[in-house]
Design a protein around this motif. Structure first.
Motif, PDB file in Angstrom:
ATOM      1  N   LEU A  69       0.849  -1.181   0.000  1.00  0.00           N
ATOM      2  CA  LEU A  69       0.000   0.000   0.000  1.00  0.00           C
ATOM      3  C   LEU A  69       0.889   1.237   0.000  1.00  0.00           C
ATOM      4  O   LEU A  69       1.809   1.348   0.811  1.00  0.00           O
ATOM      5  N   HIS A  70       0.629   2.162  -0.925  1.00  0.00           N
ATOM      6  CA  HIS A  70       1.391   3.401  -0.995  1.00  0.00           C
ATOM      7  C   HIS A  70       0.454   4.510  -1.467  1.00  0.00           C
ATOM      8  O   HIS A  70      -0.251   4.353  -2.464  1.00  0.00           O
ATOM      9  N   GLY A  71       0.441   5.595  -0.727  1.00  0.00           N
ATOM     10  CA  GLY A  71      -0.415   6.719  -1.100  1.00  0.00           C
ATOM     11  C   GLY A  71      -1.889   6.361  -1.062  1.00  0.00           C
ATOM     12  O   GLY A  71      -2.671   6.887  -1.850  1.00  0.00           O
ATOM     13  N   GLY A  72      -2.255   5.439  -0.168  1.00  0.00           N
ATOM     14  CA  GLY A  72      -3.657   5.061  -0.026  1.00  0.00           C
ATOM     15  C   GLY A  72      -4.154   4.064  -1.061  1.00  0.00           C
ATOM     16  O   GLY A  72      -5.340   3.764  -1.111  1.00  0.00           O
ATOM     17  N   ARG A  73      -3.235   3.537  -1.897  1.00  0.00           N
ATOM     18  CA  ARG A  73      -3.628   2.578  -2.941  1.00  0.00           C
ATOM     19  C   ARG A  73      -2.738   1.345  -2.888  1.00  0.00           C
ATOM     20  O   ARG A  73      -1.552   1.445  -2.563  1.00  0.00           O
ATOM     21  N   ILE A  74      -3.298   0.210  -3.234  1.00  0.00           N
ATOM     22  CA  ILE A  74      -2.493  -0.994  -3.375  1.00  0.00           C
ATOM     23  C   ILE A  74      -1.779  -0.890  -4.722  1.00  0.00           C
ATOM     24  O   ILE A  74      -2.418  -0.833  -5.768  1.00  0.00           O
ATOM     25  N   ILE A  75      -0.450  -0.838  -4.673  1.00  0.00           N
ATOM     26  CA  ILE A  75       0.317  -0.675  -5.910  1.00  0.00           C
ATOM     27  C   ILE A  75       0.849  -2.000  -6.440  1.00  0.00           C
ATOM     28  O   ILE A  75       1.141  -2.118  -7.623  1.00  0.00           O
ATOM     29  N   ARG A  76       0.999  -2.988  -5.609  1.00  0.00           N
ATOM     30  CA  ARG A  76       1.414  -4.334  -6.015  1.00  0.00           C
ATOM     31  C   ARG A  76       0.863  -5.320  -4.999  1.00  0.00           C
ATOM     32  O   ARG A  76       0.719  -5.007  -3.834  1.00  0.00           O
ATOM     33  N   ASN A  77       0.616  -6.546  -5.475  1.00  0.00           N
ATOM     34  CA  ASN A  77       0.278  -7.616  -4.552  1.00  0.00           C
ATOM     35  C   ASN A  77       0.693  -8.933  -5.169  1.00  0.00           C
ATOM     36  O   ASN A  77       0.818  -9.056  -6.382  1.00  0.00           O
ATOM     37  N   GLY A  78       0.941  -9.895  -4.310  1.00  0.00           N
ATOM     38  CA  GLY A  78       1.350 -11.216  -4.750  1.00  0.00           C
ATOM     39  C   GLY A  78       2.107 -11.922  -3.653  1.00  0.00           C
ATOM     40  O   GLY A  78       2.181 -11.445  -2.520  1.00  0.00           O
ATOM     41  N   THR A  79       2.682 -13.051  -3.996  1.00  0.00           N
ATOM     42  CA  THR A  79       3.523 -13.753  -3.037  1.00  0.00           C
ATOM     43  C   THR A  79       4.861 -13.021  -2.948  1.00  0.00           C
ATOM     44  O   THR A  79       5.191 -12.195  -3.811  1.00  0.00           O
ATOM     45  N   LEU A  80       5.635 -13.330  -1.939  1.00  0.00           N
ATOM     46  CA  LEU A  80       6.955 -12.710  -1.803  1.00  0.00           C
ATOM     47  C   LEU A  80       7.817 -13.020  -3.028  1.00  0.00           C
ATOM     48  O   LEU A  80       8.482 -12.129  -3.565  1.00  0.00           O
ATOM     49  N   ASP A  81       7.775 -14.249  -3.503  1.00  0.00           N
ATOM     50  CA  ASP A  81       8.559 -14.612  -4.688  1.00  0.00           C
ATOM     51  C   ASP A  81       8.102 -13.829  -5.917  1.00  0.00           C
ATOM     52  O   ASP A  81       8.929 -13.375  -6.712  1.00  0.00           O
ATOM     53  N   GLU A  82       6.794 -13.657  -6.088  1.00  0.00           N
ATOM     54  CA  GLU A  82       6.290 -12.883  -7.227  1.00  0.00           C
ATOM     55  C   GLU A  82       6.765 -11.438  -7.158  1.00  0.00           C
ATOM     56  O   GLU A  82       7.172 -10.856  -8.165  1.00  0.00           O
ATOM     57  N   LEU A  83       6.723 -10.856  -5.974  1.00  0.00           N
ATOM     58  CA  LEU A  83       7.159  -9.464  -5.818  1.00  0.00           C
ATOM     59  C   LEU A  83       8.661  -9.340  -6.046  1.00  0.00           C
ATOM     60  O   LEU A  83       9.123  -8.381  -6.671  1.00  0.00           O
ATOM     61  N   ARG A  84       9.424 -10.299  -5.562  1.00  0.00           N
ATOM     62  CA  ARG A  84      10.878 -10.259  -5.763  1.00  0.00           C
ATOM     63  C   ARG A  84      11.247 -10.364  -7.236  1.00  0.00           C
ATOM     64  O   ARG A  84      12.245  -9.795  -7.671  1.00  0.00           O
ATOM     65  N   ARG A  85      10.480 -11.101  -8.024  1.00  0.00           N
ATOM     66  CA  ARG A  85      10.778 -11.266  -9.446  1.00  0.00           C
ATOM     67  C   ARG A  85      10.637  -9.951 -10.219  1.00  0.00           C
ATOM     68  O   ARG A  85      11.120  -9.832 -11.340  1.00  0.00           O
ATOM     69  N   GLU A  86       9.976  -8.962  -9.631  1.00  0.00           N
ATOM     70  CA  GLU A  86       9.833  -7.667 -10.297  1.00  0.00           C
ATOM     71  C   GLU A  86      11.107  -6.820 -10.210  1.00  0.00           C
ATOM     72  O   GLU A  86      11.219  -5.797 -10.871  1.00  0.00           O
ATOM     73  N   LEU A  87      12.056  -7.246  -9.392  1.00  0.00           N
ATOM     74  CA  LEU A  87      13.311  -6.518  -9.230  1.00  0.00           C
ATOM     75  C   LEU A  87      14.357  -7.045 -10.194  1.00  0.00           C
ATOM     76  O   LEU A  87      14.265  -8.178 -10.665  1.00  0.00           O
ATOM     77  N   PRO A  88      15.391  -6.244 -10.470  1.00  0.00           N
ATOM     78  CA  PRO A  88      16.498  -6.753 -11.281  1.00  0.00           C
ATOM     79  C   PRO A  88      17.159  -7.934 -10.573  1.00  0.00           C
ATOM     80  O   PRO A  88      17.032  -8.098  -9.357  1.00  0.00           O
ATOM     81  N   ALA A  89      17.886  -8.733 -11.338  1.00  0.00           N
ATOM     82  CA  ALA A  89      18.579  -9.890 -10.766  1.00  0.00           C
ATOM     83  C   ALA A  89      19.506  -9.448  -9.632  1.00  0.00           C
ATOM     84  O   ALA A  89      20.113  -8.364  -9.691  1.00  0.00           O
ATOM     85  N   ALA A  90      19.618 -10.282  -8.626  1.00  0.00           N
ATOM     86  CA  ALA A  90      20.455  -9.974  -7.466  1.00  0.00           C
ATOM     87  C   ALA A  90      21.933 -10.018  -7.838  1.00  0.00           C
ATOM     88  O   ALA A  90      22.342 -10.778  -8.717  1.00  0.00           O
ATOM     89  N   LYS A  91      22.727  -9.188  -7.181  1.00  0.00           N
ATOM     90  CA  LYS A  91      24.172  -9.198  -7.331  1.00  0.00           C
ATOM     91  C   LYS A  91      24.752  -9.940  -6.132  1.00  0.00           C
ATOM     92  O   LYS A  91      24.257  -9.799  -5.013  1.00  0.00           O
ATOM     93  N   VAL A  92      25.786 -10.698  -6.358  1.00  0.00           N
ATOM     94  CA  VAL A  92      26.445 -11.414  -5.272  1.00  0.00           C
ATOM     95  C   VAL A  92      27.540 -10.510  -4.717  1.00  0.00           C
ATOM     96  O   VAL A  92      28.411 -10.052  -5.455  1.00  0.00           O
ATOM     97  N   GLU A  93      27.449 -10.223  -3.423  1.00  0.00           N
ATOM     98  CA  GLU A  93      28.443  -9.400  -2.745  1.00  0.00           C
ATOM     99  C   GLU A  93      28.795 -10.055  -1.422  1.00  0.00           C
ATOM    100  O   GLU A  93      27.957 -10.711  -0.804  1.00  0.00           O
ATOM    101  N   TYR A  94      30.013  -9.849  -0.980  1.00  0.00           N
ATOM    102  CA  TYR A  94      30.428 -10.338   0.327  1.00  0.00           C
ATOM    103  C   TYR A  94      30.135  -9.245   1.347  1.00  0.00           C
ATOM    104  O   TYR A  94      30.585  -8.106   1.201  1.00  0.00           O
ATOM    105  N   VAL A  95      29.351  -9.585   2.334  1.00  0.00           N
ATOM    106  CA  VAL A  95      29.029  -8.637   3.395  1.00  0.00           C
ATOM    107  C   VAL A  95      29.233  -9.340   4.731  1.00  0.00           C
ATOM    108  O   VAL A  95      28.699 -10.426   4.959  1.00  0.00           O
ATOM    109  N   GLU A  96      30.024  -8.737   5.581  1.00  0.00           N
ATOM    110  CA  GLU A  96      30.201  -9.288   6.919  1.00  0.00           C
ATOM    111  C   GLU A  96      29.045  -8.790   7.776  1.00  0.00           C
ATOM    112  O   GLU A  96      28.882  -7.593   7.972  1.00  0.00           O
ATOM    113  N   LYS A  97      28.230  -9.715   8.246  1.00  0.00           N
ATOM    114  CA  LYS A  97      27.029  -9.356   8.996  1.00  0.00           C
ATOM    115  C   LYS A  97      27.293  -9.445  10.489  1.00  0.00           C
ATOM    116  O   LYS A  97      27.658 -10.493  10.994  1.00  0.00           O
TER     117      LYS A  97
END
Length: 119
Positions: A69-97
């Protein structure tokens, strides 16, 4: 304590659908995990749970379907995997957590983190 009571009261009568509006706001990390367990148990028992939250990690952990929900409207909906597929491919980076403060707290009190509980 008030939030737990609100949730318990809403479960009287074994409802088929339950609406939870920001159920973990203001809760300490352990109480938050307890609410997550209760929500999962409800969903597993067949209750439809409609959850509103601003905590995106909470939506990732608990939701089968997500509506953004953004600005009072549903702008996207779906499963987490469906929503993630709308993003560019992930980059592999080393991050010390480093552990989060919540992970430190839970380790000190001897409770499993959300990640440990999910596995």
């Amino acid at each position: 304590m008030r939030r737990r009571l609100d949730i318990a009261m809403s479960l009287i009568g074994d409802p088929a659908v339950i609406f939870l509006d920001e159920p973990t706001t203001g809760l300490d990390p352990q109480a938050r995990i307890d609410v997550w367990k209760s929500v999962r148990a409800l969903a597993d028992s067949g209750t439809t749970v409609l959850l509103t939250t601003q905590y995106l990690d909470e939506a990732e952990q608990l939701a089968d379907r997500i509506a953004i929900l953004h600005g009072g409207r549903i702008i996207r909906n779906g499963t987490l995997d469906e929503l993630r597929r709308e993003l560019p491919a992930a980059k592999v980076e080393y991050v010390e957590k480093q552990p989060s403060l919540e992970e430190v707290f839970l380790a000190l009190v001897g409770e499993p983190t959300e990640e440990e509980q999910a596995s």
